[in-house]
Design a protein around this motif. Structure first.
Motif, short mmCIF file in Angstrom:
data_model
loop_
_atom_site.label_atom_id
_atom_site.label_comp_id
_atom_site.label_asym_id
_atom_site.label_seq_id
_atom_site.Cartn_x
_atom_site.Cartn_y
_atom_site.Cartn_z
N SER A 1 0.81 -1.21 0.00
CA SER A 1 0.00 0.00 0.00
C SER A 1 0.85 1.26 0.00
CB SER A 1 -0.93 0.00 1.22
OG SER A 1 -1.79 1.12 1.21
N MET A 2 1.95 1.28 0.74
CA MET A 2 2.79 2.47 0.82
C MET A 2 3.37 2.83 -0.54
SD MET A 2 4.02 4.98 2.42
CE MET A 2 3.45 4.57 4.07
N THR A 3 3.84 1.85 -1.29
CA THR A 3 4.40 2.12 -2.62
C THR A 3 3.33 2.67 -3.55
OG1 THR A 3 5.95 0.29 -2.30
CG2 THR A 3 5.72 1.14 -4.53
N LEU A 4 2.12 2.14 -3.44
CA LEU A 4 1.02 2.64 -4.25
C LEU A 4 0.75 4.10 -3.93
CD1 LEU A 4 -1.31 2.27 -6.24
CD2 LEU A 4 -2.68 1.36 -4.37
N ILE A 5 0.78 4.45 -2.64
CA ILE A 5 0.56 5.84 -2.24
C ILE A 5 1.65 6.74 -2.80
CG2 ILE A 5 0.54 7.37 -0.23
CD1 ILE A 5 -0.82 5.06 1.32
N ILE A 6 2.90 6.27 -2.77
CA ILE A 6 4.01 7.05 -3.33
C ILE A 6 3.82 7.24 -4.83
CG2 ILE A 6 6.49 7.01 -3.81
CD1 ILE A 6 6.86 5.57 -1.12
N GLY A 7 3.42 6.19 -5.53
CA GLY A 7 3.17 6.31 -6.96
C GLY A 7 2.09 7.32 -7.27
N ARG A 8 1.04 7.32 -6.46
CA ARG A 8 -0.03 8.29 -6.66
C ARG A 8 0.48 9.72 -6.43
NH1 ARG A 8 -3.64 7.74 -9.61
NH2 ARG A 8 -5.19 8.89 -8.41
#
Length: 551
Positions: free
Chosen positions: A127-134
């Motif tokens: 989830s954290m990587t997805l948030i960074i990508g966003r």
């Protein structure tokens, strides 16, 4: 713009060379594009709007499955907020890049950064990587949004903007409409999975990049391109943008954690609130000290129309973002639909939004009035939000379709009017700053809305689940918007579904309150009309002639 189209012939009594000089003078005076150049610029912006809209809505129907895969129901707010916080904090700074550097390169680099964020999100292992990508995508979107509004304000007359707005926003609406359908179908596919909702941005982004590169083959020089590089860096106010990013992140953390993950009295929550206050105080201090080189030049807010337009835009944006993020939760969690079906169920809101935008564009371009559309649109949006309180797990299809149509049409009527309002009251030199401020507060409202909604939703859900005997409330929340059905006993399923429905109704109260407040704010906006492009051209030509005579 070097590619502005010129008429091929003039009146018989005017020599061709003199006619060309006259037209060139008009072009220099007005800066407005016509003919093929205007058509290609509009097509380019339509393609970019489609990519941005697709990215915004394609994720909505995938969120319930993402929360189940990552066991991250508490991160719902961050999937939208990380994108919007980055976009909002960097919007003023990105807007200044267009004053200092080649607009074609700035725009294209912004599009590349946006696509890079999509790649990071697509391969995210957690989830954290997805948030960074966003967040990375949000950085690119900041450059795209500020560039689109700035280029349009200088190249297109106001009344022509009102006419083109339905086409550009229509493409945004098409992307918004297609997004949930495509996102739902992709999410339900065992082969593609939800990750493909980010990969699909790449081909559309490539098309947009090619169109922009072609359209801006001969871009106008940057208005402040001659400044020394040290002065450019100073006026970008990177420290101000960094502090603003930190302040909004602290506020977002406090809203996400408070009363849900930790008590409001917990040092981590209270510390975030204190950090937000201190950082905002520092940010305002930098703006006062920096004056014209500040991220947010405060002098433009002396106009009550600018201040009211910003407040109006932020409030209606809160309402529409909450709807876009939490209606899929209703369809998939409460009604147990697939992601694809929930995308189809969102079409009434998206289509009515598009129709409202088209009607508003026609009215404002035909009659020149835009203030009445804010007076009417905001109450209609509020009425739709109020009717959301009637939704139940067994609500008839006609009910929630009607509610969505009402709210969507209201938002479409009023959402573009603040952009026109600030251009009417500001001097031309201040128009880019005014537009960026409207976009800035729009992103602020959009960034805070998911976090506020998540806090209200999770708090209400935990309270309702706590009243059900035999249910582990924390386990249900952790299971996600769709995964909870796998751990809840069948005899308790109806009670848990009612708890989800009750929590959603609490969120939708915000969809009533904020547009109702926006309706009140709209009365502070000055009653003006859109200027006639012909009169603008005459006045600009007269000014140029007088300047030449004075010399």
């Amino acid at each position: 713009m070097a590619s502005i189209a010129a008429k091929t012939s003039g009146p018989a009594e005017v020599p061709a060379g003199e006619n060309d000089n006259q037209q060139n003078g008009e072009q220099r005076a007005t800066g407005h594009m016509h003919g093929w150049a205007l058509a290609t610029l509009t097509l380019a912006f339509m393609s970019v709007c489609f990519v941005l809209a697709l990215d915004n809505t394609i994720l909505a129907t995938a969120i319930p499955q993402i929360t189940s895969d990552f066991q991250s129901l508490n991160d719902i707010g961050w999937y939208g907020s990380s994108y919007l916080i980055a976009q909002m904090a960097l919007l003023p700074t990105c807007g200044r890049f267009y004053a200092f550097y080649n607009i074609k390169w700035v725009y294209c680099i912004s599009l590349v950064v946006f696509e890079l964020g999509s790649v990071i999100s697509a391969v995210a292992p957690n989830s954290m990587t997805l948030i960074i990508g966003r967040a990375v995508s949000g950085m690119g979107a900041a450059g795209l949004v500020s560039g689109t509004t700035t280029i349009l304000s200088y190249c297109v007359a106001l009344k022509m903007q009102a006419k083109l707005s339905p086409f550009i926003m229509g493409m945004f609406s098409i992307g918004s409409a297609v997004g949930p359908l495509v996102g739902g179908a992709i999410t339900d596919s065992a082969v593609l999975t939800w990750r493909f909702v980010f990969w699909i941005n790449l081909p559309f982004g490539a098309v947009g990049l090619a169109l922009i590169w072609f359209t801006l083959r001969n871009p106008p020089p940057a208005v402040q391109g001659g400044l020394p590089w040290q002065q450019k860096i100073r006026q970008l106010d990177i420290p101000g943008a960094t502090i603003l990013l930190g302040a909004t992140s602290c506020l977002n953390l406090a809203l996400q954690w408070g009363g849900i993950v930790y008590p409001w009295s917990d040092p981590r929550v209270f510390g975030c609130l204190i950090g937000f206050g201190l950082l905002m105080a520092s940010f305002l201090g930098l703006q006062v000290r920096g004056k014209e080189s500040a991220t947010v030049p405060l002098h433009i807010f002396r106009s009550r129309t600018v201040s009211a337009s910003c407040g109006f835009m932020m409030l209606v944006q809160v309402a529409i973002v909450l709807q876009s993020y939490f209606w899929p939760i209703y369809f998939q969690s409460v009604r147990n639909t697939t992601a694809r079906e929930s995308g189809i169920n969102l079409l009434p809101s998206i289509v009515s939004n598009s129709l409202g935008t088209i009607c508003a564009g026609w009215f404002s371009s035909t009659f020149g009035h835009y203030v009445p559309l804010m007076w009417i649109g905001a109450p209609v949006l509020a009425a739709g939000g109020g009717l959301f309180q009637l939704i139940r797990p067994d609500s008839q299809r006609g009910q929630w379709i009607g509610f969505q149509i009402l709210a969507g049409f209201g938002y479409g009527m009023c959402s573009q009017m603040p952009i026109l309002a600030v251009q009417v009251v500001l001097k031309k030199v201040d128009i880019p700053t005014g537009l960026v401020m409207v976009m800035f507060v729009q992103m602020l409202g959009g960034a805070l809305a998911p976090s506020v909604g998540q806090n209200i939703f999770t708090d209400g859900l935990l309270r309702s689940l706590g009243e059900i005997q035999g249910i582990d409330a924390a386990a249900v929340v952790e299971a996600g918007g769709r995964g909870f059905r796998e751990i809840v006993p069948p005899q308790l399923m109806d009670a848990v579904i009612d708890a989800f429905n009750s929590a959603l109704r609490k969120v939708f109260w915000v969809g009533l309150a904020t547009p109702a407040l926006a309706a009140i704010v709209s009365w502070a906006i000055e009653w003006r009309r859109l200027p006639d492009p012909k009169s603008q051209s005459t006045e600009a030509s007269a000014t140029e002639v007088s300047e030449k005579s004075a010399n």
